[in-house]
Every structure is written in structure tokens, then in C-alpha cells.
Design a protein around this motif. Structure first.
Motif, PDB file in Angstrom:
ATOM      1  N   ASP A 151       6.639   9.073 -19.392  1.00 21.50           N
ATOM      2  CA  ASP A 151       6.850   9.629 -18.044  1.00 21.50           C
ATOM      3  C   ASP A 151       6.019   8.899 -17.001  1.00 21.50           C
ATOM      4  N   ALA A 152       4.849   8.384 -17.402  1.00 20.79           N
ATOM      5  CA  ALA A 152       3.973   7.709 -16.434  1.00 20.79           C
ATOM      6  C   ALA A 152       4.671   6.522 -15.784  1.00 20.79           C
ATOM      7  N   ASP A 153       5.547   5.848 -16.532  1.00 24.92           N
ATOM      8  CA  ASP A 153       6.278   4.722 -15.943  1.00 24.92           C
ATOM      9  C   ASP A 153       7.187   5.198 -14.815  1.00 24.92           C
ATOM     10  N   LEU A 154       7.807   6.344 -15.003  1.00 18.44           N
ATOM     11  CA  LEU A 154       8.688   6.907 -13.969  1.00 18.44           C
ATOM     12  C   LEU A 154       7.893   7.295 -12.732  1.00 18.44           C
ATOM     13  N   TYR A 155       6.722   7.894 -12.942  1.00 20.85           N
ATOM     14  CA  TYR A 155       5.880   8.268 -11.803  1.00 20.85           C
ATOM     15  C   TYR A 155       5.444   7.027 -11.030  1.00 20.85           C
ATOM     16  N   GLN A 156       5.107   5.978 -11.750  1.00 17.02           N
ATOM     17  CA  GLN A 156       4.684   4.742 -11.097  1.00 17.02           C
ATOM     18  C   GLN A 156       5.823   4.152 -10.262  1.00 17.02           C
ATOM     19  N   MET A 157       7.024   4.114 -10.835  1.00 17.61           N
ATOM     20  CA  MET A 157       8.152   3.567 -10.095  1.00 17.61           C
ATOM     21  C   MET A 157       8.510   4.450  -8.900  1.00 17.61           C
ATOM     22  N   LEU A 158       8.361   5.753  -9.048  1.00 12.75           N
ATOM     23  CA  LEU A 158       8.605   6.664  -7.915  1.00 12.75           C
ATOM     24  C   LEU A 158       7.653   6.340  -6.765  1.00 12.75           C
ATOM     25  N   ALA A 159       6.399   6.049  -7.092  1.00 14.44           N
ATOM     26  CA  ALA A 159       5.431   5.679  -6.055  1.00 14.44           C
ATOM     27  C   ALA A 159       5.840   4.367  -5.377  1.00 14.44           C
ATOM     28  N   TYR A 160       6.301   3.399  -6.162  1.00 16.38           N
ATOM     29  CA  TYR A 160       6.746   2.133  -5.579  1.00 16.38           C
ATOM     30  C   TYR A 160       7.905   2.364  -4.607  1.00 16.38           C
ATOM     31  N   CYS A 161       8.902   3.128  -5.049  1.00 15.49           N
ATOM     32  CA  CYS A 161      10.071   3.377  -4.202  1.00 15.49           C
ATOM     33  C   CYS A 161       9.674   4.116  -2.922  1.00 15.49           C
ATOM     34  N   THR A 162       8.757   5.087  -3.049  1.00 17.09           N
ATOM     35  CA  THR A 162       8.314   5.839  -1.881  1.00 17.09           C
ATOM     36  C   THR A 162       7.559   4.955  -0.898  1.00 17.09           C
ATOM     37  N   GLY A 163       6.614   4.162  -1.421  1.00 16.63           N
ATOM     38  CA  GLY A 163       5.819   3.294  -0.554  1.00 16.63           C
ATOM     39  C   GLY A 163       6.630   2.194   0.102  1.00 16.63           C
ATOM     40  N   LEU A 164       7.684   1.712  -0.580  1.00 16.62           N
ATOM     41  CA  LEU A 164       8.514   0.632  -0.037  1.00 16.62           C
ATOM     42  C   LEU A 164       9.762   1.143   0.678  1.00 16.62           C
ATOM     43  N   ARG A 165       9.938   2.473   0.700  1.00 14.16           N
ATOM     44  CA  ARG A 165      11.092   3.115   1.345  1.00 14.16           C
ATOM     45  C   ARG A 165      12.394   2.596   0.735  1.00 14.16           C
ATOM     46  N   LEU A 166      12.472   2.648  -0.591  1.00 13.66           N
ATOM     47  CA  LEU A 166      13.647   2.186  -1.318  1.00 13.66           C
ATOM     48  C   LEU A 166      14.309   3.355  -2.032  1.00 13.66           C
ATOM     49  N   PRO A 167      15.629   3.400  -2.055  1.00 11.38           N
ATOM     50  CA  PRO A 167      16.321   4.504  -2.727  1.00 11.38           C
ATOM     51  C   PRO A 167      16.468   4.303  -4.223  1.00 11.38           C
ATOM     52  N   GLU A 168      16.155   3.100  -4.733  1.00  8.89           N
ATOM     53  CA  GLU A 168      16.302   2.822  -6.156  1.00  8.89           C
ATOM     54  C   GLU A 168      15.148   1.967  -6.656  1.00  8.89           C
ATOM     55  N   HIS A 190       0.844  -1.198   0.000  1.00  7.48           N
ATOM     56  CA  HIS A 190       0.000   0.000   0.000  1.00  7.48           C
ATOM     57  C   HIS A 190       0.879   1.248   0.000  1.00  7.48           C
ATOM     58  N   LEU A 191       0.396   2.270  -0.700  1.00  5.73           N
ATOM     59  CA  LEU A 191       1.139   3.517  -0.810  1.00  5.73           C
ATOM     60  C   LEU A 191       0.898   4.428   0.383  1.00  5.73           C
ATOM     61  N   ASP A 192      -0.323   4.414   0.905  1.00  8.10           N
ATOM     62  CA  ASP A 192      -0.682   5.351   1.974  1.00  8.10           C
ATOM     63  C   ASP A 192      -0.707   4.651   3.336  1.00  8.10           C
ATOM     64  N   GLU A 193      -0.667   5.446   4.387  1.00  8.20           N
ATOM     65  CA  GLU A 193      -0.659   4.898   5.748  1.00  8.20           C
ATOM     66  C   GLU A 193      -1.985   4.254   6.111  1.00  8.20           C
ATOM     67  N   ALA A 194      -3.075   4.697   5.501  1.00 12.20           N
ATOM     68  CA  ALA A 194      -4.390   4.120   5.799  1.00 12.20           C
ATOM     69  C   ALA A 194      -4.635   2.825   5.034  1.00 12.20           C
ATOM     70  N   ALA A 195      -3.679   2.430   4.207  1.00 12.09           N
ATOM     71  CA  ALA A 195      -3.775   1.183   3.422  1.00 12.09           C
ATOM     72  C   ALA A 195      -4.995   1.169   2.513  1.00 12.09           C
ATOM     73  N   ARG A 196      -5.267   2.308   1.880  1.00 10.46           N
ATOM     74  CA  ARG A 196      -6.383   2.385   0.936  1.00 10.46           C
ATOM     75  C   ARG A 196      -5.923   2.384  -0.520  1.00 10.46           C
ATOM     76  N   ILE A 197      -4.690   2.849  -0.726  1.00  8.86           N
ATOM     77  CA  ILE A 197      -4.169   2.916  -2.093  1.00  8.86           C
ATOM     78  C   ILE A 197      -3.258   1.717  -2.311  1.00  8.86           C
ATOM     79  N   ARG A 198      -3.749   0.753  -3.085  1.00  3.48           N
ATOM     80  CA  ARG A 198      -3.024  -0.495  -3.270  1.00  3.48           C
ATOM     81  C   ARG A 198      -2.047  -0.381  -4.438  1.00  3.48           C
ATOM     82  N   MET A 199      -0.899  -0.984  -4.286  1.00  2.00           N
ATOM     83  CA  MET A 199       0.046  -1.060  -5.386  1.00  2.00           C
ATOM     84  C   MET A 199       0.626  -2.475  -5.434  1.00  2.00           C
TER      85      MET A 199
END
Length: 402
Positions: A330-347, A290-299
């Protein structure tokens, strides 16, 4: 009207004479991009996307319209991707499956299935024990007491029994018969291959035929059914979600379509998982987060690499698309940025089917995140392709988390 239409995966649009109902049926079933030709009445513009194979559209009172979509990749390369995705540690995809000189997917697949079924059945049909529950006039095996009382209210006959029967009507033979029957109903199977498939059906004539809509039985690889493994893997390709059966309006569409997006995704993720098999790390496919703390946005990234403590260490997503002149979407980059943010990954890692450069990276401002873009050349030898996957895996393993 054009009764036989040949298209190429992601090729240019062609304008053909088609009945309006056929054009609308192809569009509604999302088999190809179809729209009326604005310049020529009675003509439709057709363009193939990421699906390859063949379908037939029944025309009431007329000749069926057959649409054949040829993959850009050589069929032998496609079969490697397919085989490795299904059984990476096996060898059935490496030289055992002949695809002959077929340029189209369906004739090659039908030829390969028939040859492997023949090899599997040549020593005789596999036999095994099958659990059976039935109503019988005599006692056989054990009596199902609860069913006996529920159905017959204390009567002694008939008897509800359960027993193990030694028979050829086992799951493996049922699956092979289902695949043979399916291929015999598909358009585009060469006449000689169709004749040999009918011969294989004759060998399986005593096996329970498939029932439309009913789930196929499951099977487990073992030493006893080893000679069936290759045939069963190919049968799985024919039967598991790769067939197109639609009935939009009054027209029926029947055929076999293969989604190249799904094939590429399956190959990349399975190959990455295999690359990490002996490292002590775990590769998970379609791992839900999940991307958000409330676990509503699934990835659900295609591939997540985790350590022994189950903490994500790296993430990858597969994209079956070529890099365009102005770069990747560009949408692919935005999607991967969301994955890295939600998983707390630097790459993060995006893996494309091909591109103008083998590797590129982008450092996101104010985030400390690096997104890598890799491009795989699919039209190379299997060893070369797996070496490229191994290189990506090494980069993922050598990231900042080490």
C-alpha cells in the motif's frame, strides 16, 4: 567455518557456521541479512536481498570467507538491462558482449570486460593530446606567469609551463587500466579470465595506474575512440559505485555488488525516456519537486513526462519487487498519490519487476486520481521487454491530459 557461501537473490535464508566477527561484518556492511541462528550456536542465518555479486571477508590468521550472490535473472538478461541503461541507442549490449556460460554475475562481467578490452587494444593503444601543467627546467609550451610569480618569486628557473602532449596516457586508457586492476583484486574471477586480464594490464603498463580515492578522468564519445566505446561502458560498470569496500571493525570486506533495485529503476526510466524521444515531449529522470506550498517537503519521482511548456503531463515510479499474494504494498500507492497531488496529475504509473497480472488500476475516492500498476516480465527477449515499455508509454501519453 564455511569459506565459500552461495546465495540466491531474495532466496530463502540458509544457516551456516561462521565466526561471529564475520557474521557481524556482513550485517554491518548490509551485504546480506545476517543474524545468529537461535537454534544452533556458532551458526548464522544469511539471506540475500537485492544485491548480487561476490565479496570476500578477510579473516585474520585464517581463510577468507567468500559470499557469492546469484541473480534470479539469467545473466544474459541482466546484461541487456545494464547495457540499455548505459547506452540505449548503442548496440554493444545486443550481442556484442559475450557473457559465456557464466551463471554468476562477476565471472560473466570479468569475462566480458576482458574480451572488450582486448578488442579495443588489438589495433594498438589509442593516442591523443593531454593537457599538462608542470614545473620544468626548460621552457615548453607557454609559461604560466601567475604561477611562476606565486611559486618562485621572480626566479627564472624552474619554469611553470603548460602544454599539450601527444601520448597514449589518455583518459580512455586510464579508465581501462583502472577497470582491469579492479577486476584483478576481486574474488570470484575465474583463473583463465584472471590470466587474460593480467595480459591486458601488460598492454597498459605505461598508462598511469589508478590512485585509490582519486576521481577517474572523463571522456567523450567520438569517431576517434569508437572502438573503445563498448570496453569503456563496461569499465564504467566496474568502477562507478558498484564495488564494495568496507572495513567494519578489524575485518576488511572487498568485492563487487550490484544493486538490482537501481538497475531496474535505471532501465525503466531510460526506456521510457527513449519511448518519448521523437514525440516532442521531455522525459526527466529523478525530477525534483515539492509536495507542499512552502517547498519544504521534497519529492523526486523516478520519471516525469513534461510538455513543451515544461508542465508535467505524466509521472512514473519503478519498483523492483514482486507482487505478493495479497497485492502490491500500500505504501507504493500512497507515494504515487502524493506525486499525483503535488504535480496536479489525474493519473500515476507504478512499474514493477513482475506480478500476477500485467496491469491493474485504482481510482482514489474523492480525489479523481487513477493509479496504474504495471508488471514487467524481465525474463523475456529484449524486443518483448521494450514492447511492454512502449505499451506503458502509450498509456501515459494517452492519459486525460491529451
Amino acid at each position: 567455518m564455511t569459506p565459500d557461501i552461495g546465495l540466491v537473490e531474495h532466496g530463502p535464508a540458509v544457516s551456516l557456521a561462521l565466526p561471529e566477527a564475520v557474521g557481524r561484518a556482513l550485517s554491518a556492511a548490509r551485504i546480506v541479512e545476517a543474524s545468529p541462528d537461535p537454534h544452533t550456536p556458532g551458526y548464522w542465518q544469511l539471506r540475500a536481498g537485492n544485491k548480487v555479486g561476490a565479496v570476500a571477508v578477510d579473516v585474520p590468521g585464517g581463510t577468507p570467507v567468500t559470499v557469492r550472490i546469484t541473480p534470479k535473472l539469467p545473466v544474459s538478461r541482466l546484461f541487456f538491462l545494464l547495457g540499455y541503461s548505459l547506452d540505449p541507442r548503442g548496440s554493444w549490449w545486443d550481442g556484442q558482449v559475450e557473457v559465456a556460460e557464466h551463471r554468476d554475475l562477476l565471472p560473466a562481467l570479468a569475462h566480458a570486460v576482458e574480451r572488450q578490452v582486448d578488442r579495443a587494444l588489438r589495433p594498438g593503444l589509442l593516442q591523443g593530446y593531454r593537457a599538462t601543467e608542470e614545473t620544468s627546467p626548460v621552457v615548453r609550451g607557454r609559461i604560466r606567469e601567475a604561477e611562476q610569480i606565486r611559486r618562485h618569486f621572480g626566479a627564472t628557473l624552474p619554469v611553470e609551463v603548460a602544454y599539450d602532449e601527444f601520448t597514449t596516457d589518455v583518459a580512455e586508457n586510464r579508465i581501462l587500466r583502472a577497470a582491469v586492476e579492479r577486476l584483478l583484486h576481486l574474488p570470484g574471477v575465474p583463473r583463465e579470465v584472471r590470466r587474460r586480464l593480467r595480459h591486458q594490464r601488460g598492454r597498459l603498463i605505461d598508462i598511469t595506474p589508478p590512485v585509490r580515492g582519486q576521481l577517474l578522468p572523463s571522456w567523450q564519445p567520438s569517431r576517434l575512440n569508437a572502438r573503445y566505446h563498448c570496453a569503456l561502458n563496461l569499465a564504467r560498470v566496474v568502477l562507478n559505485g558498484a564495488s564494495a569496500e568496507h572495513a567494519p571493525g578489524e575485518l576488511r570486506i572487498d568485492g563487487f555488488l550490484f544493486n538490482m533495485n537501481k538497475l531496474f529503476e535505471d532501465f525503466v526510466t531510460v526506456a521510457l525516456r527513449e519511448a518519448f524521444r521523437d514525440t516532442g515531449l521531455t522525459g526527466r529522470l529523478q525530477d525534483a519537486h515539492h509536495l507542499d506550498e512552502a517547498a519544504r517537503i521534497r519529492m523526486k519521482p523516478d520519471f516525469v513526462l513534461s510538455g513543451p511548456d515544461d508542465v508535467p503531463l505524466a509521472v512514473a515510479d519503478a519498483k523492483y519487487k514482486a507482487e505478493k499474494r495479497d497485492g502490491y504494498p500500500d505504501a507504493d500507492l500512497y507515494q504515487m498519490l502524493a506525486y499525483c497531488t503535488g504535480l496536479r496529475l489525474p493519473e500515476g504509473h507504478l512499474v514493477y519487476a513482475k506480478g500476477n497480472a500485467p496491469h491493474a488500476e485504482h481510482r482514489v475516492k474523492h480525489a479523481g486520481i487513477v493509479i496504474h500498476q504495471h508488471a514487467l516480465n524481465l525474463d523475456q527477449t529484449p524486443n518483448g521487454l521494450l514492447t511492454d515499455i512502449s505499451t506503458i508509454a502509450q498509456l501515459m501519453h494517452a492519459g486525460p491530459h491529451v
